[in-house]
Write a protein that holds these residues in place. Structure first.
Motif, mmCIF file in Angstrom:
data_model
loop_
_atom_site.group_PDB
_atom_site.id
_atom_site.type_symbol
_atom_site.label_atom_id
_atom_site.label_comp_id
_atom_site.label_asym_id
_atom_site.label_seq_id
_atom_site.Cartn_x
_atom_site.Cartn_y
_atom_site.Cartn_z
ATOM 1 N N GLU A 151 1.232 3.787 -3.650
ATOM 2 C CA GLU A 151 0.336 4.703 -3.323
ATOM 3 C C GLU A 151 0.134 5.722 -4.459
ATOM 4 O OE1 GLU A 151 -0.363 6.954 0.756
ATOM 5 O OE2 GLU A 151 1.456 7.135 -0.109
ATOM 6 N N GLN A 175 0.885 -1.219 -0.040
ATOM 7 C CA GLN A 175 -0.126 0.106 -0.087
ATOM 8 C C GLN A 175 0.722 1.233 0.054
ATOM 9 O OE1 GLN A 175 -2.534 0.504 3.485
ATOM 10 N NE2 GLN A 175 -4.044 1.805 2.152
ATOM 11 N N PHE A 181 -7.045 -5.339 2.914
ATOM 12 C CA PHE A 181 -6.145 -5.075 1.882
ATOM 13 C C PHE A 181 -6.985 -5.803 0.599
ATOM 14 C CE2 PHE A 181 -3.450 -4.536 5.265
ATOM 15 C CZ PHE A 181 -2.954 -3.160 5.168
#
Ligand SMILES: [Fe+2]
Length: 284
Positions: A93, A89, A105
């Protein structure tokens, strides 16, 4: 027709490193990206079903990003047992590749014809698969939100494979998912990786398609536990084609010499004539 390309288990190493001192996984991924960019008609999306990197750290994920960025098709990724979803993540990003919004997730992707649910079977932080609690609740919540046919992608195969060290996670971890799928007729296909070999099976009534790896293949005995051997070759991408209300799946190479080696060009026989010959026509 919507075309989804799957690759899996890319196991990208740090720059300059070989996996097990033998496999140039970055080079294999670079070649696969080039191959996918050649596919015509252009696929609609690419899904990479986990084990993106060999070792979950900053250097590996940045290397993975550098190798995947040249893909000219929208990309989605999900975690395998070698990955760290939180690091994914953070590192993705600045890309649309891992559109997660909560700590399961997991995420959904809409295509014009079907819906993709990308799951996180690496839920427990252990190398063994897990898919319960919030992760399964998320699936139960997401499935009724659309009438579209659904494809589920996850890393671990939710089926018995006969390979002992793959099956050591047992069968309990996917029983919850099986019950959910038994009660929902909208899920048409489950795709996965993890074993570094291709295999087809089922979870209840739903077909499971497991793709071989872009890193290397595993030569593993069935039914008894010996150290597996390697076939140090990547497999071609897999094409999951949504066609006539169903998924049709299979390996789909598109190598550099595709155009040059066209049968009509090589033989000098027009394609319309060649088609008749291929169909077994006896016409002159
Ligand atoms: Fe793997």
């Amino acid at each position: 027709m919507t075309l989804l390309v799957q690759i899996t288990d890319t196991h990208v190493t740090h720059p300059g490193e070989l996996l097990y001192g033998q496999v140039d996984t970055p080079e294999n991924l670079r070649d696969t990206v080039t191959e996918i960019n050649r596919i015509r008609p252009r696929p609609d999306l690419v899904v990479i079903t986990g084990d993106l990197v060999e070792q979950a750290d900053r250097e590996s994920y940045e290397h993975f990003k550098e190798l995947v960025r040249p893909l000219q098709v929208p990309v989605f990724v999900l975690p395998g047992n070698h990955d760290d979803p939180e690091m994914m993540q953070a590192h993705f990003e600045d890309t649309p590749w891992f559109p997660v919004t909560d700590d399961t997730f997991q995420y959904a992707v809409e295509t014009p014809e079907f819906r993709l649910l990308a799951l996180n079977s690496h839920a427990g932080g252990s190398e063994l698969p897990e898919l319960d609690g919030d992760h399964l609740d998320w699936v139960v919540h997401e499935l009724p939100r659309s009438d579209k046919p659904t494809l589920i992608a996850l890393h671990h195969p939710p089926m018995v494979t006969g390979i002992e060290f793959i099956d050591m996670g047992g069968t309990e971890w996917f029983q919850g998912l099986r019950k959910v799928l038994d009660a929902d007729e909208n899920v048409h296909l489950v795709i996965c990786g993890h074993c570094h070999t291709d295999m087809a099976g089922r979870i209840g009534r739903v077909p499971v398609y497991m793709s071989g790896s872009v890193a290397h293949q595993l030569i593993a005995a069935r039914g008894f536990d010996i150290a597996p051997s390697f076939d140090v070759r990547p497999v071609p991408p897999v094409l999951h084609q949504f066609l006539n209300g169903q998924f049709v799946s299979g390996s789909y190479p598109w190598p550099v010499n595709t155009e040059v080696n066209r049968i009509d060009r090589q033989s000098g026989i027009p394609w319309e004539t060649l088609k008749l010959q291929m169909m077994g026509s006896k016409a002159p």
